[in-house]
Structures are given as C-alpha cells and as structure tokens.
Design a protein around this motif. Structure first.
Motif, PDB file in Angstrom:
ATOM      1  N   PRO A   1      39.956  57.877  50.802  1.00  0.00           N
ATOM      2  CA  PRO A   1      41.166  57.402  50.110  1.00  0.00           C
ATOM      3  C   PRO A   1      41.742  56.114  50.714  1.00  0.00           C
ATOM      4  O   PRO A   1      42.174  55.230  49.982  1.00  0.00           O
ATOM      5  N   GLY A   2      41.726  55.987  52.026  1.00  0.00           N
ATOM      6  CA  GLY A   2      42.259  54.785  52.664  1.00  0.00           C
ATOM      7  C   GLY A   2      41.465  53.530  52.382  1.00  0.00           C
ATOM      8  O   GLY A   2      41.975  52.416  52.499  1.00  0.00           O
ATOM      9  N   TRP A   3      40.195  53.678  52.008  1.00  0.00           N
ATOM     10  CA  TRP A   3      39.334  52.548  51.686  1.00  0.00           C
ATOM     11  C   TRP A   3      39.679  51.963  50.316  1.00  0.00           C
ATOM     12  O   TRP A   3      39.435  50.783  50.047  1.00  0.00           O
ATOM     13  N   GLU A   4      40.255  52.779  49.458  1.00  0.00           N
ATOM     14  CA  GLU A   4      40.574  52.346  48.087  1.00  0.00           C
ATOM     15  C   GLU A   4      41.649  51.260  48.091  1.00  0.00           C
ATOM     16  O   GLU A   4      42.439  51.148  49.021  1.00  0.00           O
ATOM     17  N   LEU A   5      41.679  50.498  47.005  1.00  0.00           N
ATOM     18  CA  LEU A   5      42.695  49.460  46.861  1.00  0.00           C
ATOM     19  C   LEU A   5      44.084  50.077  46.808  1.00  0.00           C
ATOM     20  O   LEU A   5      44.263  51.204  46.333  1.00  0.00           O
ATOM     21  N   ASP A   6      45.067  49.332  47.278  1.00  0.00           N
ATOM     22  CA  ASP A   6      46.458  49.753  47.166  1.00  0.00           C
ATOM     23  C   ASP A   6      46.726  50.063  45.692  1.00  0.00           C
ATOM     24  O   ASP A   6      46.370  49.263  44.816  1.00  0.00           O
ATOM     25  N   PRO A   7      47.327  51.209  45.369  1.00  0.00           N
ATOM     26  CA  PRO A   7      47.518  51.581  43.965  1.00  0.00           C
ATOM     27  C   PRO A   7      48.455  50.653  43.188  1.00  0.00           C
ATOM     28  O   PRO A   7      48.465  50.697  41.961  1.00  0.00           O
ATOM     29  N   ARG A   8      49.188  49.799  43.873  1.00  0.00           N
ATOM     30  CA  ARG A   8      50.039  48.833  43.165  1.00  0.00           C
ATOM     31  C   ARG A   8      49.245  47.651  42.618  1.00  0.00           C
ATOM     32  O   ARG A   8      49.734  46.902  41.769  1.00  0.00           O
ATOM     33  N   LEU A   9      48.023  47.470  43.102  1.00  0.00           N
ATOM     34  CA  LEU A   9      47.172  46.408  42.559  1.00  0.00           C
ATOM     35  C   LEU A   9      46.725  46.783  41.154  1.00  0.00           C
ATOM     36  O   LEU A   9      46.610  47.963  40.819  1.00  0.00           O
ATOM     37  N   THR A  10      46.434  45.770  40.353  1.00  0.00           N
ATOM     38  CA  THR A  10      46.025  46.000  38.964  1.00  0.00           C
ATOM     39  C   THR A  10      44.659  45.372  38.679  1.00  0.00           C
ATOM     40  O   THR A  10      44.543  44.442  37.879  1.00  0.00           O
ATOM     41  N   PRO A  11      43.596  45.878  39.337  1.00  0.00           N
ATOM     42  CA  PRO A  11      42.266  45.331  39.049  1.00  0.00           C
ATOM     43  C   PRO A  11      41.883  45.613  37.601  1.00  0.00           C
ATOM     44  O   PRO A  11      42.362  46.572  36.993  1.00  0.00           O
ATOM     45  N   ALA A  12      41.034  44.762  37.081  1.00  0.00           N
ATOM     46  CA  ALA A  12      40.588  44.896  35.695  1.00  0.00           C
ATOM     47  C   ALA A  12      39.079  45.118  35.663  1.00  0.00           C
ATOM     48  O   ALA A  12      38.360  44.758  36.597  1.00  0.00           O
ATOM     49  N   GLN A  13      38.639  45.692  34.561  1.00  0.00           N
ATOM     50  CA  GLN A  13      37.196  45.854  34.362  1.00  0.00           C
ATOM     51  C   GLN A  13      36.582  44.458  34.395  1.00  0.00           C
ATOM     52  O   GLN A  13      37.122  43.518  33.823  1.00  0.00           O
ATOM     53  N   GLY A  14      35.496  44.321  35.095  1.00  0.00           N
ATOM     54  CA  GLY A  14      34.849  43.020  35.214  1.00  0.00           C
ATOM     55  C   GLY A  14      35.176  42.315  36.518  1.00  0.00           C
ATOM     56  O   GLY A  14      34.479  41.374  36.903  1.00  0.00           O
ATOM     57  N   ASP A  15      36.250  42.722  37.208  1.00  0.00           N
ATOM     58  CA  ASP A  15      36.514  42.166  38.528  1.00  0.00           C
ATOM     59  C   ASP A  15      35.399  42.626  39.457  1.00  0.00           C
ATOM     60  O   ASP A  15      34.845  43.717  39.299  1.00  0.00           O
ATOM     61  N   LEU A  16      35.085  41.809  40.421  1.00  0.00           N
ATOM     62  CA  LEU A  16      33.992  42.114  41.344  1.00  0.00           C
ATOM     63  C   LEU A  16      34.525  42.750  42.615  1.00  0.00           C
ATOM     64  O   LEU A  16      35.690  42.570  42.966  1.00  0.00           O
ATOM     65  N   ARG A  17      33.666  43.471  43.313  1.00  0.00           N
ATOM     66  CA  ARG A  17      34.015  44.112  44.592  1.00  0.00           C
ATOM     67  C   ARG A  17      32.977  43.707  45.623  1.00  0.00           C
ATOM     68  O   ARG A  17      31.780  43.635  45.321  1.00  0.00           O
ATOM     69  N   VAL A  18      33.443  43.473  46.845  1.00  0.00           N
ATOM     70  CA  VAL A  18      32.573  43.159  47.975  1.00  0.00           C
ATOM     71  C   VAL A  18      32.990  44.048  49.138  1.00  0.00           C
ATOM     72  O   VAL A  18      34.181  44.189  49.417  1.00  0.00           O
ATOM     73  N   ARG A  19      32.019  44.641  49.799  1.00  0.00           N
ATOM     74  CA  ARG A  19      32.269  45.459  50.989  1.00  0.00           C
ATOM     75  C   ARG A  19      31.929  44.642  52.224  1.00  0.00           C
ATOM     76  O   ARG A  19      30.906  43.958  52.249  1.00  0.00           O
ATOM     77  N   LYS A  20      32.803  44.743  53.250  1.00  0.00           N
ATOM     78  CA  LYS A  20      32.546  44.028  54.501  1.00  0.00           C
ATOM     79  C   LYS A  20      32.856  44.908  55.695  1.00  0.00           C
ATOM     80  O   LYS A  20      33.593  45.886  55.581  1.00  0.00           O
ATOM     81  N   THR A  21      32.321  44.525  56.856  1.00  0.00           N
ATOM     82  CA  THR A  21      32.536  45.302  58.078  1.00  0.00           C
ATOM     83  C   THR A  21      33.091  44.453  59.215  1.00  0.00           C
ATOM     84  O   THR A  21      33.264  44.953  60.325  1.00  0.00           O
TER      85      THR A  21
END
Length: 183
Positions: free
Chosen positions: A62-82
């Motif tokens: 759950p902590g990895w997920e975006l802040d629920p106040r953000l409003t991502p849209a379908q088609g937005d991209l995601r990148v994972r980093k370490t």
C-alpha cells in the motif's frame, strides 16, 4: 522541444506521515494541475515510484502506491526505481528517447534527493529541465525546514550551467504546455 512531465515519488508511504512533507496538499494539487494541462496538450505524464524491498515502499505494498489525492489517467506511464536517480537502472531514458522527448518538466518528492538527482542526471544527459518550483517538496530536516530546502534547490539548480542545457525553476501556474511542448 517535445516535453514530458515527470512526477517523482508522490507515494503513500512518503506522504501519509505525521507530519507530512512541507506544503504537501498544495504540492499535490499543483501536480494534478500540471498533469491535467500536460495531458490536454498531448504531453506524456510519467509517474515514478521508488521501491525498497522489505519496507513500506516494497513494490505492490500500500505504501508503494501513489498518494490517493493524485489523479493519474489511463495512458499515463509508470517507472519503478530503486535509487534517487529516476534514470539509473530504469526504463525512463529509453521511454523518453522512444517518444522523442527533448525537455522535461519535473515535480514531486524528495527535493534534496530524488528530485535533485533526477534534475542533474537529465541535464547531464542533455535534456533541458523545467523544475516546477512550487510542485516539489520534502520533509523538514534537523538542519532546515522542507520549504527552505525547496527554496534552496529552486535557487541553486538553475545556477548550474556546466551541463550545457538550461535548468529553470518556475511556478507551476507559469508552466504552459502546448502541442507536446512546454515553456
């Protein structure tokens, strides 16, 4: 220039804290405004997620997920980093290259770590950067409050000229996206 909006590490484990990052609610609202305007202009929006196995930032937690106040849209991209560098061992560089991106607008968390490192790396790769001056944040630290850390980076990053590309820090409201570009 072809622009992309990069939103760094605005994740639940980093924002659902007590106290929260400096000016967190306003920063999230400005990021949403930037993302809406970017999408309307055909500019890609890329959300970067930091992850650390065995922590609240472990992938899929759950902590990895975006802040629920953000409003991502379908088609937005995601990148994972370490690491603090959104380019290091990620698909970000190739994704930007494939899309013909030649300029970045950067916002998010943490000003002195992931935002700073990604701005510098982008400039080192020859990509001009617009730092959304009021749409990045960090937590207060023993040596300085988060707002002061943000002000420091807004002043120092644009002073770096040795990369040979422009780094600017301007308020989110003044960033205009049009036809895949921003200024």
């Amino acid at each position: 220039m072809t622009t992309a909006l990069i939103v760094i590490d605005v994740q639940r484990a980093l924002f659902e804290t007590s106290p929260p990052p400096a000016d967190a609610a306003s920063v999230v609202a400005r990021i949403n405004m930037l993302a809406d305007r970017a999408r309307a202009a055909g500019v890609p929006v890329i959300y970067v997620h930091h992850e650390s196995p065995g922590s609240a930032l472990a992938h899929g937690q759950p902590g990895w997920e975006l802040d629920p106040r953000l409003t991502p849209a379908q088609g937005d991209l995601r990148v994972r980093k370490t690491t603090p560098d959104s380019f290091l061992r990620t698909a970000l560089g190739q994704t930007l290259s494939d899309a013909g991106v030649t300029h970045l607008v950067i916002c998010g968390y943490a000003t002195e770590f992931c935002v700073d490192t990604t701005v510098r790396r982008a400039a080192g790769l020859g990509l001009p950067v617009t730092l959304a001056a009021d749409a990045h944040t960090t937590h207060d630290k023993p040596h300085a409050p988060g707002g002061q850390i943000r002000a420091h980076h807004n002043a120092t990053l644009p002073a770096i000229s040795s990369f040979g590309v422009k780094i600017e820090a301007i308020p989110a409201a003044d960033i205009i996206f049009s036809g895949g570009t921003a200024g």
